[in-house]
Scaffold this active site. Sequence first.
Site, mmCIF file in Angstrom:
data_model
loop_
_atom_site.group_PDB
_atom_site.id
_atom_site.type_symbol
_atom_site.label_atom_id
_atom_site.label_comp_id
_atom_site.label_asym_id
_atom_site.label_seq_id
_atom_site.Cartn_x
_atom_site.Cartn_y
_atom_site.Cartn_z
ATOM 1 C CE LYS A 1 4.677 -2.564 -3.548
ATOM 2 N NZ LYS A 1 3.904 -3.691 -2.990
ATOM 3 C CD GLN B 1 2.344 -4.353 0.332
ATOM 4 O OE1 GLN B 1 2.284 -3.708 -0.704
ATOM 5 N NE2 GLN B 1 3.351 -5.166 0.595
ATOM 6 C CG ASP C 1 1.049 -7.719 -6.582
ATOM 7 O OD1 ASP C 1 2.122 -7.119 -6.796
ATOM 8 O OD2 ASP C 1 0.450 -7.676 -5.486
#
Length: 283
Positions: A53, A97, A120
Site C-alpha cells: 500500500k 492494518q 478503509d
Amino acid sequence: MPQNKKIIDGRAVASEIRLKLKDKIAQLSGRRPGLAFILIGNDEASKAYVRMKKKGCEEVGITSHVLHLSEKISERELLAEIDHLNSSENIDGILVQQPLPKQIHTDKIVEAIDPKKDVDGFHPLNIGKLLLGHTDGLVPCTPLGIIKLLRAYKIQTDGKEVVIVGRSNIVGKPLAALLCQKQPWANSTVTLAHSHTENLAEVTKRADILITALGSPGSITAGMVKDGAVVIDVGINRTMNTLIGDVAFAEVIEKASLITPVPGGVGPMTIAMLLSNTLKAFS
Ligand code: NAP
C-alpha cells in the site's frame, strides 16, 4: 496483460486508475495528501500488505507514514495514537492494518478514527451512508474496487442475479449494499451466501455474476457455476509459496465468460481504491 480474453486484468485497470490519480495529485498546489498506516506487531502478511500500500502511495504522490507499534500496545495507547492522527493537519487518511492483537477491541479502534479520515470505509458512519446510498462517505476499498472492475469491463449488473459468497463486514456485506443501490452500475438482485447457506451449489449456479470471498482455497468448482457466468474471485489464500483464490480457476474458466485471476484480479483494485479514497478524504 493476460493472453486469455476471458481473464479480467485487474492489474491493468488498477494501473490506469493510479495514473489518473497521479495526474490529479500532480496538479495540486500546496501539500500532497497524507496517509498514515498503523502497523502493529510483526505479522508477515500485515507487513507485506502495508509495504504494497505504501508503494502505491509513492507511485501516485501520496505522502505516507508508517507507525509501527509493539504487539503489546494497550488499547488506551493505541487510541491515543489515533487521536493524535485525527487532529494532525497533514494526515488525510488513517489505516489501521488488521488483524489487531487480542487485547485490542477492533470495533473500538475503527470507531475512534475520524470518519472523514476512515479511508478503509469501515467506520459505522461510512457504512451507514453506504446503506442509505449517500455518496459523500468513504466506501470500503475491496467492494468499491470490484464495482470499478465490473464497470471497466462493461459488465452489466442491472437486473442481473449476483451471488456473493461470504458475509464479512469488509467485503460481502458492503458489496451487497453497493450492488443493490438504485444506480445503473448496480441495480442487481443480490444473494448473500455464507457457511449456513443450504445447497450452496444450487444458489451459486443461479448467479449471472458470482463473487467469492470465503477464504477457502479452490472451493468453488465448475459444478457450482452457471455457463457463461462472470466470476470474481476475492479470496487470497496462501498455500506453500503461492497465492490462490477461492475458485478452482483451471476448471471454472472453462464455464465462465469472464473471470478474475488470483493474483492480479481484485487485489490491485483494492490498493487503487485506497489511494482514491485518500484523495477523496483530502479533497
Ligand atoms: P471472513 O471474514 O473470514 O469471512 C468469510 C466468509 O465466508 C464468512 O461469511 C463465512 O461464513 C463464509 N464462508 C466460509 N467458508 C464458507 C463455506 N465453505 N461456504 C460458504 N460460506 C463460507 O473473510 P473476508 O475477510 O471477507 O475475506 C475473505 C477472503 O477474501 C480471504 O481469502 C481474504 O484474504 C480475501 N480478501 C481479499 C481482498 C482483496 O483485496 N483481494 C480483500 C479482503 C479480503 P460465516 O459468516 O457463516 O462464518
